[in-house]
Design an enzyme around this catalytic site. Structure first.
Site, short mmCIF file in Angstrom:
data_model
loop_
_atom_site.label_atom_id
_atom_site.label_comp_id
_atom_site.label_asym_id
_atom_site.label_seq_id
_atom_site.Cartn_x
_atom_site.Cartn_y
_atom_site.Cartn_z
N LYS A 330 8.93 -9.65 2.21
CA LYS A 330 9.00 -8.19 1.90
C LYS A 330 8.29 -7.16 2.98
O LYS A 330 8.67 -6.22 3.10
CB LYS A 330 8.44 -7.98 0.50
N THR A 332 7.77 -7.66 6.16
CA THR A 332 8.50 -7.30 7.50
C THR A 332 9.81 -6.44 6.99
O THR A 332 10.08 -5.45 8.02
CB THR A 332 8.91 -8.80 7.82
N ARG A 354 -0.47 -2.53 1.17
CA ARG A 354 -1.66 -3.19 0.67
C ARG A 354 -2.55 -3.70 1.83
O ARG A 354 -1.79 -4.48 2.65
CB ARG A 354 -1.53 -4.22 -0.44
N LYS A 365 -2.17 -18.77 3.37
CA LYS A 365 -1.19 -17.70 3.60
C LYS A 365 -0.84 -17.14 5.03
O LYS A 365 0.12 -16.98 5.48
CB LYS A 365 -1.00 -16.64 2.41
N ALA A 584 -1.28 -9.11 -7.72
CA ALA A 584 -0.24 -9.08 -8.53
C ALA A 584 0.07 -9.74 -9.85
O ALA A 584 1.02 -9.35 -10.43
CB ALA A 584 1.03 -8.93 -7.54
N PHE A 615 4.86 -9.91 -5.04
CA PHE A 615 5.67 -11.17 -5.91
C PHE A 615 7.06 -10.52 -6.15
O PHE A 615 7.47 -9.56 -5.39
CB PHE A 615 4.77 -11.52 -6.93
N PHE A 703 17.59 -15.45 8.78
CA PHE A 703 16.96 -16.37 9.61
C PHE A 703 18.03 -17.27 10.54
O PHE A 703 19.12 -17.28 10.32
CB PHE A 703 16.36 -17.74 8.78
N TRP A 732 13.15 -9.10 12.38
CA TRP A 732 12.04 -10.03 12.80
C TRP A 732 12.27 -10.26 14.43
O TRP A 732 11.28 -10.49 15.10
CB TRP A 732 12.18 -11.39 11.94
#
Length: 879
Positions: A330, A332, A354, A365, A584, A615, A703, A732
């Site tokens: 989200k 990116t 955020r 993460k 979240a 999320f 991807f 990306w």
């Protein structure tokens, strides 16, 4: 000819009054003020200036320095006047010997109504007359000459005694009128005068000049009149500056490489713009910026007042399908979208993100600055400390925790009288209540302000919070994943006299203060919310608040800078606001209301603000609509729903994945059945967004392992389900250029009619609001309230909290309460284990199953790879 000069001065005054009247008509609150700096107190001078100011309609502020002042004292005073928004002009009535270049250039050019700073003289020389000020003395001379000669062009002027900025300005003005200018430092005979059509002398340069050659003089009030005119003009320029400023964004070029390097290598390969330059490009004023180094800055909330009449831009929310360990991207997508909008479509846009917690950054993460060629830079500064907001929240939160335990200890070991004497001490023989103590008395119904007037019973009620140690709900926090702080005992030292109790640490972003920061719309609102925070219950069952503890003002002080959003930039030089980072699951998981509001004003009516919800759409988006939009009053125009082929395969029944292990073949080879089955989750999330009446654009984060058939299948299913568009995205690997199609789709969707609505009415009973979310959003058949949850609902209803919105605290890994259930689970009843309240933040949060508010470190945390080069100070290993 002084009579003609009087006429000229009167005309200047008349024009100035007319300009000021026009200014007042457009902006009734403006009152131009001229600050006159002088040495010693000279009331006669003040009266003269006041009379002149009254003629024009100005106010005069007289600044009297000591008769023997230093240059440093003068410069300090000038810098103070620069920072005073109520002062529109500064005039130095000081000896010429004190007007050094340093002094003249200390005055802000926009307030230099005498026009003698290097910037104003430079503007005049370069032809920028509209942006700066011309020295009144120079203007007076030129106007005088123009009145006495119909044509100045081709005339020769001898300037005698004109030096420094004033001489440069006068010479420039005369040359702009086509005159030939000769210069002399003093009167040296008649030769030069005979060559000139007119000689202009200043000061005592006329000594030695035959008296009959003196034709006219320009009185001081002509200069003063023009000086006042410059103050009016300065006010007009100030008003113009307060209006919306069009963007002049200079984007940064990307040169994507293949294969794509690591995130930190990409971030470091781009040189970010200086943050003050970016701020100027997007219409921020210098006084609205507080720089934290070269690449990030706080933005002051005064921007909202300045642009309050400016229409908002388009409001775009980025949400996602139910998260999987494979990630959806989200952040990116958010960054790639604004890079596409601003760097490629040339539309104003701001991303609102955020602030990441350092817990996940050093845990499993990693960072949250985006990835590949869609990042916030510098990513090290984004992921580590930023501008200290989370540290401020930690300090504020733990101050409350310390106040709670200290108050329990003191109340249990002191008499009513001793407590009262310590809480309201005598200082220099005087006892008085502090403002927050007076507010507590008012809440208790005690209308007395004299500490000596309280009865013993009133004093007891005032000093006894009677907090029940077993019912304290406030926890300490730290911004580190530390599983051994999930349950601790405090108060074991002998000095605490046996007053120990079990408690816990949460991660800092789980603090209610973080949620308050994210939902506040200003300092006053934040302070009120902080005061309303419930920290526990008394033994009689009454809620005890931060206001009762007397800590609210101190919390506001700790948070006064944290409330300002932080400005950064993307890899392509487009603006990003980073602010707040609430969990979240137990909180609402969105960036701040204030960041969104500031951004919506800055982008202008045709611009875009892209903000992200944590999320999946069932959690972050639902809370964005039902909690954040209620708090802000804002209405979103578009939802961008992010999905990946790999994540959809997992929702379709693909095998589990383990961190560090190779991906199973199902995720790297074409499997249309898994994709089709997994699209059930995507369809459900689209349907959830439609519950709120907002159009949906699906962003498929592509991807390298995705096949064209898989991509086409996802897009067909999404559009068939009701998405306005479904677009493959390559940000990306390509940056903003890879999301241009998404940007076009968002632009088109934002034009559609918006029927935004909330999911439930706040007046509904608490249990019905919970049931509505469970059934309509999660797909549950019903809810199952535990006895404890039912009792809490009755208690909150009795306390008047039943009209607050609901913030469901449940796992983010499934639409249900069972993390292992992927896709779209059905036939389940949602168990509500407990119900709690964040009164300051302004929501009720039911607990669905067991929720951890303190993550732990894995066997191999990210910190193994993070290092610092002691020579270059470069950080490695962040991702």
């Amino acid at each position: 000819r002084d009579g003609n000069q009087l006429c000229s001065s009167s005309e200047i005054v008349r024009r100035s009054r007319e300009d000021l009247a026009s200014l007042h008509e457009q902006h009734p609150g403006i009152q131009p003020v001229l600050a006159i700096v002088q040495a010693g107190e000279d009331d006669a001078l003040l009266e003269i200036n006041k009379k002149m100011a009254v003629k024009v309609g100005l106010n005069v502020m007289q600044i009297c320095l000591p008769s023997e002042f230093t240059e440093d004292e003068l410069v300090e005073e000038l810098l103070r006047l620069n920072g005073d928004p109520g002062v529109h002009g500064v005039f130095l009535h000081l000896p010429p010997s004190s007007l050094s270049s340093r002094v003249l250039n200390s005055i802000q050019p926009e307030k230099d109504v005498d026009g003698r700073s290097d910037v104003n003289v430079g503007r005049l020389v370069c032809g920028g007359l509209t942006a700066g000020f011309t020295p009144p003395a120079a203007s007076a001379v030129v106007e005088f000459l123009a009145r006495h000669d119909t044509c100045l062009e081709g005339k020769t002027v001898l300037m005698i005694g004109w030096e420094g900025p004033l001489g440069v300005a006068l010479q420039c003005l005369m040359q702009k009128n086509g005159m030939l200018v000769l210069n002399s430092h003093w009167w040296s005979g008649s030769t030069q005068v005979m060559q000139a059509d007119v000689a202009v002398l200043v000061g005592d340069a006329h000594r030695g000049l035959p008296p009959m050659w003196l034709n006219s003089s320009i009185p001081a009030f002509a200069h003063d009149s023009m000086n006042r005119r410059n103050v009016v003009r300065s006010s007009s320029l100030w008003v113009r500056q307060q209006q919306y400023l069009p963007w002049k964004l200079r984007t940064l070029k990307l040169q994507p490489l293949s294969p794509v390097p690591s995130d930190i290598e990409i971030s470091r390969s781009q040189t970010p713009k200086a943050i003050d330059q970016l701020a100027q490009e997007i219409g921020l004023l210098p006084e609205e910026l507080e720089a934290y180094g070269r690449t990030k800055a706080k933005v002051r909330l005064s921007l909202l007042d300045r642009l309050k009449e400016q229409p908002d831009g388009k409001y775009v929310l980025v949400a996602g399908i139910t998260p999987t360990p494979l990630g959806e991207g989200k952040s990116t997508v958010t960054i790639g979208l604004v890079q596409a909008l601003s760097a490629h479509l040339k539309l104003n846009s701001v991303a609102c993100l955020r602030q990441p917690s350092q817990g996940p950054t050093f845990g499993v993460k990693g960072g949250a600055a985006g990835g590949g060629y869609a990042q916030v830079i510098p990513m090290e500064e984004f992921n580590l400390h930023l501008t200290g907001d989370i540290h401020a929240i930690t300090a504020a939160n733990n101050l409350v925790a310390a106040a709670i335990d200290a108050r329990i200890l003191h109340e249990s070991t002191q008499s009513d009288k001793a407590l009262y004497n310590r809480l309201v001490p005598s200082v220099n023989g005087m006892r008085r209540f502090s403002p927050i103590q007076l507010a507590r008395l008012h809440r208790l119904g005690i209308s007395k302000s004299d500490p000596g007037a309280l009865t013993p019973e009133e004093a007891k009620t005032f000093v006894r919070l009677d907090l029940d140690p077993e019912k304290v709900t406030w926890q300490r926090v730290i911004d580190t994943n530390d599983r051994f702080l999930r349950k601790i005992t405090v108060g074991q030292a002998n000095t605490e006299k046996g007053h120990s109790r079990q408690t816990q640490f949460d991660i800092a972003v789980a603090s209610e203060i973080m949620a308050i920061l994210a939902l506040s719309d200003g300092l006053a609102d934040m302070k009120q919310r902080l005061g309303r925070m419930v920290v526990g219950s008394s033994r009689s069952g009454q809620p005890v608040t931060a206001d009762d503890l007397g800590v609210t003002g101190a919390l506001a002080v700790l948070m006064k800078d944290a409330i300002k959003p932080t400005l950064m930039q993307t890899l392509e030089g487009t603006p990003v606001f980073v602010h707040a980072g609430p969990f979240a699951n137990i909180a609402h998981g969105n960036s701040s209301v204030l960041a969104d509001k500031l951004a919506l004003k800055l982008v202008g009516e045709d611009g875009y603000v892209v903000t992200e919800a944590g999320f999946g759409a069932d959690i972050g988006m639902e809370k964005f609509f039902n909690i954040k939009c209620r708090a802000s009053g804002l209405k979103p125009n578009v939802v961008v729903l992010v999905a990946t082929v790999r994540a959809l395969k997992m929702h379709g029944g693909g095998p589990n994945v383990s961190a560090g292990a190779p991906l199973p073949k199902e995720y790297i080879m074409e499997n249309l059945k898994l994709v089709a089955d997994g699209c059930s989750n995507l369809k459900k999330q689209i349907q959830i967004a439609h519950l709120f009446g907002v159009p949906v654009v699906v962003a498929l984060n592509v991807f390298q392992t995705d096949t064209q058939a898989e991509i086409d299948l996802v897009c067909r299913i999404a559009e068939k389900t009701g998405a306005t568009a479904a677009v493959p995205c390559h940000h990306w690997s390509r940056g903003g250029r890879g999301s241009v199609d998404l940007a076009h789709a968002v632009k088109e969707a934002a034009r559609q009619k918006n029927n935004f609505q909330f999911l439930y009415d706040l007046q509904m009973p608490i249990h019905e609001k919970i049931r509505t979310i469970a059934q309509k959003v999660y797909g549950a058949e019903d809810i199952d309230l535990s006895p404890e949850a039912q009792a809490k609902i009755e208690y909150y209803t009795q306390q008047g909290y039943n009209t607050l919105p609901i913030c469901m605290a449940k796992t983010h890994l499934s639409l249900s309460h069972m993390p292992e259930k992927k896709g779209v689970p059905t036939g389940f009843v949602l168990p509500i284990r407990d119900v709690r309240a964040s009164i300051g933040a302004g929501f009720i949060y039911p607990l669905v199953g067991s929720m951890s508010t303190m993550p732990g470190l894995p066997t191999r945390p990210c910190f193994y790879d993070i290092d610092l080069d002691p020579v270059t100070e470069e950080i490695t290993g962040l991702f």
